[in-house]
Scaffold this motif. Structure first.
Motif, PDB file in Angstrom:
ATOM      1  N   LYS B 338       1.014  -1.125   0.090  1.00 27.62           N
ATOM      2  CA  LYS B 338       0.146   0.273   0.386  1.00 27.62           C
ATOM      3  C   LYS B 338       0.695   1.340  -0.122  1.00 27.62           C
ATOM      4  O   LYS B 338       2.037   1.418   0.479  1.00 27.62           O
ATOM      5  N   PRO B 339       0.448   2.548  -0.706  1.00 27.71           N
ATOM      6  CA  PRO B 339       1.202   3.487  -0.183  1.00 27.71           C
ATOM      7  C   PRO B 339       0.865   3.913   1.037  1.00 27.71           C
ATOM      8  O   PRO B 339      -0.473   3.809   1.468  1.00 27.71           O
ATOM      9  N   VAL B 340       2.017   4.641   1.754  1.00 32.63           N
ATOM     10  CA  VAL B 340       1.710   4.958   3.749  1.00 32.63           C
ATOM     11  C   VAL B 340       1.545   6.366   2.889  1.00 32.63           C
ATOM     12  O   VAL B 340       3.907   7.002   2.655  1.00 32.63           O
ATOM     13  N   VAL B 341       1.109   6.837   3.496  1.00 32.74           N
ATOM     14  CA  VAL B 341       1.633   8.760   4.340  1.00 32.74           C
ATOM     15  C   VAL B 341       1.339   8.676   5.864  1.00 32.74           C
ATOM     16  O   VAL B 341       1.048   8.539   6.307  1.00 32.74           O
ATOM     17  N   ALA B 342       3.444   8.320   6.612  1.00 33.18           N
ATOM     18  CA  ALA B 342       3.069   8.623   7.774  1.00 33.18           C
ATOM     19  C   ALA B 342       4.144   9.572   8.375  1.00 33.18           C
ATOM     20  O   ALA B 342       5.113  10.207   7.678  1.00 33.18           O
ATOM     21  N   SER B 343       3.987   9.570   9.302  1.00 36.27           N
ATOM     22  CA  SER B 343       4.485  11.264  10.237  1.00 36.27           C
ATOM     23  C   SER B 343       6.385  10.500  10.752  1.00 36.27           C
ATOM     24  O   SER B 343       6.601   9.017  10.412  1.00 36.27           O
ATOM     25  N   ALA B 344       7.119  10.985  10.532  1.00 35.26           N
ATOM     26  CA  ALA B 344       8.511  11.426  10.378  1.00 35.26           C
ATOM     27  C   ALA B 344       8.774  11.250  11.926  1.00 35.26           C
ATOM     28  O   ALA B 344       9.339  12.057  12.598  1.00 35.26           O
ATOM     29  N   VAL B 345       8.385  10.469  12.376  1.00 33.20           N
ATOM     30  CA  VAL B 345       8.550   9.528  13.945  1.00 33.20           C
ATOM     31  C   VAL B 345       9.141   8.524  14.091  1.00 33.20           C
ATOM     32  O   VAL B 345       8.946   7.424  13.531  1.00 33.20           O
ATOM     33  N   GLY B 346       9.164   8.280  15.276  1.00 32.64           N
ATOM     34  CA  GLY B 346      10.663   6.954  16.087  1.00 32.64           C
ATOM     35  C   GLY B 346      10.815   6.595  15.187  1.00 32.64           C
ATOM     36  O   GLY B 346      11.696   7.027  14.119  1.00 32.64           O
ATOM     37  N   GLY B 347      10.370   5.020  14.552  1.00 32.26           N
ATOM     38  CA  GLY B 347      11.123   4.022  13.265  1.00 32.26           C
ATOM     39  C   GLY B 347      10.352   4.340  12.678  1.00 32.26           C
ATOM     40  O   GLY B 347      10.971   3.279  11.514  1.00 32.26           O
ATOM     41  N   ILE B 348       9.788   5.074  11.979  1.00 28.22           N
ATOM     42  CA  ILE B 348       9.135   5.011  10.698  1.00 28.22           C
ATOM     43  C   ILE B 348      10.222   6.088   9.289  1.00 28.22           C
ATOM     44  O   ILE B 348       9.925   4.808   8.241  1.00 28.22           O
ATOM     45  N   PRO B 349      10.878   6.958   9.674  1.00 26.06           N
ATOM     46  CA  PRO B 349      11.677   6.724   9.526  1.00 26.06           C
ATOM     47  C   PRO B 349      12.769   5.638   8.376  1.00 26.06           C
ATOM     48  O   PRO B 349      13.095   5.851   7.496  1.00 26.06           O
ATOM     49  N   LEU B 350      13.012   4.554   9.362  1.00 25.35           N
ATOM     50  CA  LEU B 350      13.754   3.510   8.862  1.00 25.35           C
ATOM     51  C   LEU B 350      13.039   2.987   7.741  1.00 25.35           C
ATOM     52  O   LEU B 350      13.380   2.041   6.846  1.00 25.35           O
ATOM     53  N   GLN B 351      11.506   3.441   8.006  1.00 21.86           N
ATOM     54  CA  GLN B 351      11.061   2.394   7.074  1.00 21.86           C
ATOM     55  C   GLN B 351      10.266   2.828   5.687  1.00 21.86           C
ATOM     56  O   GLN B 351      10.047   2.005   4.764  1.00 21.86           O
ATOM     57  N   ILE B 352      10.722   4.092   5.833  1.00 25.49           N
ATOM     58  CA  ILE B 352       9.691   4.994   4.753  1.00 25.49           C
ATOM     59  C   ILE B 352      10.813   5.645   4.322  1.00 25.49           C
ATOM     60  O   ILE B 352      11.519   6.643   4.815  1.00 25.49           O
ATOM     61  N   LYS B 353      11.851   6.325   3.061  1.00 22.27           N
ATOM     62  CA  LYS B 353      12.478   6.642   2.648  1.00 22.27           C
ATOM     63  C   LYS B 353      11.889   7.658   1.847  1.00 22.27           C
ATOM     64  O   LYS B 353      10.739   7.053   0.551  1.00 22.27           O
ATOM     65  N   HIS B 354      11.421   9.177   2.093  1.00 23.09           N
ATOM     66  CA  HIS B 354      10.336   9.807   1.263  1.00 23.09           C
ATOM     67  C   HIS B 354      10.858   9.565  -0.232  1.00 23.09           C
ATOM     68  O   HIS B 354      11.355  10.439  -0.755  1.00 23.09           O
ATOM     69  N   LYS B 355       9.031   9.357  -0.462  1.00 20.78           N
ATOM     70  CA  LYS B 355       8.722   9.322  -2.087  1.00 20.78           C
ATOM     71  C   LYS B 355      10.127   7.820  -2.878  1.00 20.78           C
ATOM     72  O   LYS B 355       9.793   8.777  -4.041  1.00 20.78           O
ATOM     73  N   TYR B 356      10.208   7.672  -1.378  1.00 21.20           N
ATOM     74  CA  TYR B 356      11.184   5.907  -2.419  1.00 21.20           C
ATOM     75  C   TYR B 356      10.201   4.506  -2.404  1.00 21.20           C
ATOM     76  O   TYR B 356       9.693   3.981  -3.475  1.00 21.20           O
ATOM     77  N   SER B 357      10.037   4.868  -0.451  1.00 23.17           N
ATOM     78  CA  SER B 357       8.403   3.746  -0.406  1.00 23.17           C
ATOM     79  C   SER B 357       7.725   4.066   0.641  1.00 23.17           C
ATOM     80  O   SER B 357       7.020   3.629   0.920  1.00 23.17           O
ATOM     81  N   GLY B 358       7.448   5.759   0.217  1.00 20.67           N
ATOM     82  CA  GLY B 358       6.297   5.929   1.185  1.00 20.67           C
ATOM     83  C   GLY B 358       6.215   6.950   0.348  1.00 20.67           C
ATOM     84  O   GLY B 358       7.535   8.253   0.827  1.00 20.67           O
ATOM     85  N   MET B 359       6.054   8.185   1.912  1.00 21.13           N
ATOM     86  CA  MET B 359       5.527  10.058   1.705  1.00 21.13           C
ATOM     87  C   MET B 359       5.745  10.221   3.548  1.00 21.13           C
ATOM     88  O   MET B 359       4.664   9.356   3.947  1.00 21.13           O
ATOM     89  N   LEU B 360       6.810  10.764   4.474  1.00 20.49           N
ATOM     90  CA  LEU B 360       6.893  11.322   5.234  1.00 20.49           C
ATOM     91  C   LEU B 360       6.014  12.503   5.101  1.00 20.49           C
ATOM     92  O   LEU B 360       5.820  13.864   4.614  1.00 20.49           O
ATOM     93  N   CYS B 361       5.540  12.898   6.467  1.00 22.25           N
ATOM     94  CA  CYS B 361       5.098  13.805   6.769  1.00 22.25           C
ATOM     95  C   CYS B 361       4.915  14.656   8.248  1.00 22.25           C
ATOM     96  O   CYS B 361       5.565  13.482   9.016  1.00 22.25           O
ATOM     97  N   HIS B 362       4.839  15.783   8.070  1.00 18.68           N
ATOM     98  CA  HIS B 362       5.003  16.539   9.874  1.00 18.68           C
ATOM     99  C   HIS B 362       3.855  17.357   9.955  1.00 18.68           C
ATOM    100  O   HIS B 362       3.866  17.979  11.162  1.00 18.68           O
TER     101      HIS B 362
END
Lengths: 223, 421
Positions: B338-362
């Motif tokens: 699934k395309p995922v939009v998630a906050s860049a907190v905790g372990g989430i940036p380890l899982q999502i590289k912005h625009k590669y494997s999902g979208m990070l937001c603040h």
């Protein structure tokens, strides 16, 4: 470890796994990042210039190294990020020279753009320096000729391919483009094929593409 | 001391064969795990935690121990004892490590030490490697001199990015008696005199939460909750907790809804030991204000198949947490492509590289913008989802976790950065 690419010897496929160790060193500014890059062990520089490649081996074109990614996505400094991302890693024979290039790139940029030093990341987005501990082990696969070599190449893990292409060259500082080319040239005596494989820039292939490209070159040998 | 029975525990799925994972990572990877396990022949690995049922650690051990044994590792699992008072104190310690304000007294520390002293007397620490999970059994390390050649590891499963200083100081005097420590994310690491390793958690692709589901099952769950199968579906799966920002998710949905007709699903539970969650649930209902396209679903515990189906039915998964541990619900969504939009907190940036494997937001606005982009660019969303699944396959499945455990155990016997096995 036995040298897997000796002349007149079969090719022994090895693999490697990495364990990540936290160094406790972190940076929230470019100046701190630069200081860390200068001081950390080579295994840390290796991890940050290759981890992205290992964790995102399905992506093409290849994503940047960790430094470029952090400078872009956290500090928002796209110009420096582009300069760091475009460092041609394949041209550097060892971690020392690669580290030096990264340092020069950041120092040069800071000289021209002193205001960039003031940019600061939130603490929760700090850059954490991480060390890669590599565990190298024989896979049990052995190729006596090119036919066996190609068949094994089709089934081994991408970690094994990664080891012979990236790690052996840059981290173990073997004097060859990669272990495959060295064996094909010295044990099989096919310099043309060895050169063709050496010419592939592994940093611009996904690992699966690299596997396919090498297999194709071996199977089409002499065409 | 109780020996955890991994076979009879009905809390988690029955033990599976390591070869059931061939189809996800390939037989060559499984063979490599066996090669690593061979290097641990003759070593007894003793895991110790505080419970054999319930909670994330027990779930991990229930899955890991049988697989380690199948690989040939002599792995064991023991559980310490403790009364109600002890576990009330360890709950406080857990909350304080998470950065929550919770009063703790000298008397609480005394209770902790009294129960620890009892466990130190009664627990047989027979392992060549003693692998202690979380703070509850941490004081067992006082026994390490009973078997001088043994190695001790402390595995911290808790987010300790901002621990209460008093609690951390109390624990640190034990932690530094270990040979190594393990944390789940880089920002959880602390200043310690012992090596600190980074091991991410993992998901089991064969668990009810993650296993492939027939289309009929997914459709049945969608119908059960009266969700429109033809309208884009944005979903957040989380318990109703301020830290998961469900109200912020509704605000983001409203910004999207101005331009794109879509529906929002907020699926989760309330925790019986957390009175705040009921308050949050009421606030969320109020914020939704009877919008027929907002589905607030109170899902009972154990409904893993339903959660799985809702994630699979979604167009976009959102995880707008304000604070997060590792964020395994994000891992689950990524695994489902699934395309995922998630906050860049905790372990989430380890899982999502912005625009590669999902979208990070603040921010709410950033989340809404990313959702709109993905809804308007289905091909890009599909590519992100495809990258996301591959990223999880390579980095966050149970087999990678097994590999890391084997390497961690082996690392205790080597000092070099490059180890030739």
């Amino acid at each position: 470890m036995e040298n897997m690419a000796n002349e007149k010897k079969p090719f022994r496929f090895y693999s490697r796994f990495n364990l990540q160790q936290l160094t406790g060193i972190k940076a929230v500014t470019l100046t701190q990042l630069l200081k860390g890059i200068k001081e950390v062990p080579g295994s840390v520089i290796y991890d940050h210039t290759h981890r992205f490649l290992q964790q995102h081996i399905y992506l093409n074109p290849e994503p940047p190294n960790d430094f470029a990614y952090w400078v872009s996505d956290v500090l928002g400094d796209d110009e420096l990020a582009e300069r760091l991302a475009s460092i041609d890693t394949i041209q550097f024979p060892d971690i020392r020279s690669l580290r030096e290039k990264i340092i020069q790139t950041i120092e040069g940029y800071l000289d021209k753009n002193p205001a960039a030093a003031a940019r600061k990341a939130n603490v929760h987005e700090a850059f954490h320096f991480i060390k890669a501990i590599s565990f190298i082990f024989p896979t049990g696969y052995v190729a006596n000729d090119l036919k066996e070599f190609a068949e094994i190449l089709k089934v081994i893990t991408i970690e094994a391919i990664y080891f012979h292409v990236f790690e052996a060259r840059l981290r173990l500082e073997r004097n060859a483009a990669n272990d495959f080319s060295y064996w094909i040239e010295t044990a099989i005596g096919d310099k043309v094929l060895a050169d063709r494989i050496a010419k592939l820039d592994p940093y611009t292939h996904t690992m699966e593409d690299l596997r396919k490209s090498i297999v194709r070159l071996v199977e089409r040998r002499g065409e | 001391m109780q020996s955890a029975n991994v076979q009879n525990d009905n809390q988690v799925a029955v033990a599976r064969s390591i070869h059931d994972y061939d189809r996800f990572v390939g037989p060559a990877m499984i063979n490599n795990l066996k090669l690593l396990a061979d290097r641990l022949k003759g070593k007894v690995i003793q895991n110790v935690n505080s419970t054999s049922v319930g909670g994330g650690v027990a779930e991990i051990l229930n899955r890991m121990i049988p697989l380690l044994r199948e690989l040939g590792v002599d792995a064991h699992w023991d559980v310490i004892k403790g009364g109600e008072q002890f576990f009330q104190v360890t709950k406080k310690i857990h909350n304080l490590l998470h950065g929550r304000l919770d009063p703790i007294s000298e008397h609480d520390f005394e209770i902790f030490m009294e129960t620890s002293a009892m466990n130190i007397r009664e627990v047989d620490t027979y392992g060549d490697i003693v692998f202690i999970h979380d703070p509850q059994p941490i004081a067992l390390v006082k026994k390490r001199n009973n078997k001088k050649e043994s190695k001790w590891i402390w595995r911290c499963h808790v987010d300790v990015s901002k621990p209460d200083p008093r609690v951390w100081k109390f624990l640190k005097k034990f932690i530094e008696k270990y040979d190594a420590s393990v944390f789940s994310a880089p920002n959880f690491s602390q200043k310690l005199s012992i090596p600190q390793f980074l091991l991410s958690p993992s998901i089991d692709p064969l668990s009810d939460k993650n296993i492939e589901l027939p289309q009929e099952t997914i459709a049945a769950v969608v119908a059960k909750y009266k969700i429109d199968p033809d309208k884009p579906m944005i979903t957040q799966v989380s318990r109703f907790d301020y830290l998961k920002d469900p109200v912020g998710v509704i605000e983001a949905y409203r910004l999207v809804k101005k331009h794109i007709d879509c529906q929002l699903v907020l699926a989760g539970g309330t925790a019986s030991d957390d009175p705040e969650s009921a308050v949050v649930f009421e606030e969320v209902k109020e914020k939704a204000a009877n919008d027929p396209d907002i589905h607030i679903l109170l899902i009972p515990p154990g409904s893993d198949i339903e959660i799985n189906a809702l994630q699979r039915a979604s167009t976009i998964i959102i995880q707008k947490s304000i604070k997060e541990g590792f964020g395994l619900t994000v891992t689950e969504a990524l695994w489902k492509g699934k395309p995922v939009v998630a906050s860049a907190v905790g372990g989430i940036p380890l899982q999502i590289k912005h625009k590669y494997s999902g979208m990070l937001c603040h921010t709410v606005e950033g989340a809404a913008f990313a959702v709109k982009q993905l809804l308007n660019s289905p091909e890009y969303a599909k590519q992100l989802g495809s990258n996301a699944r591959e990223h999880v396959r390579l980095n966050f499945l149970l087999t990678r976790h097994l590999k890391d455990y084997l390497l961690l155990f082996l690392s205790l016997y080597y000092r070099e950065d490059i180890v030739n096995l």
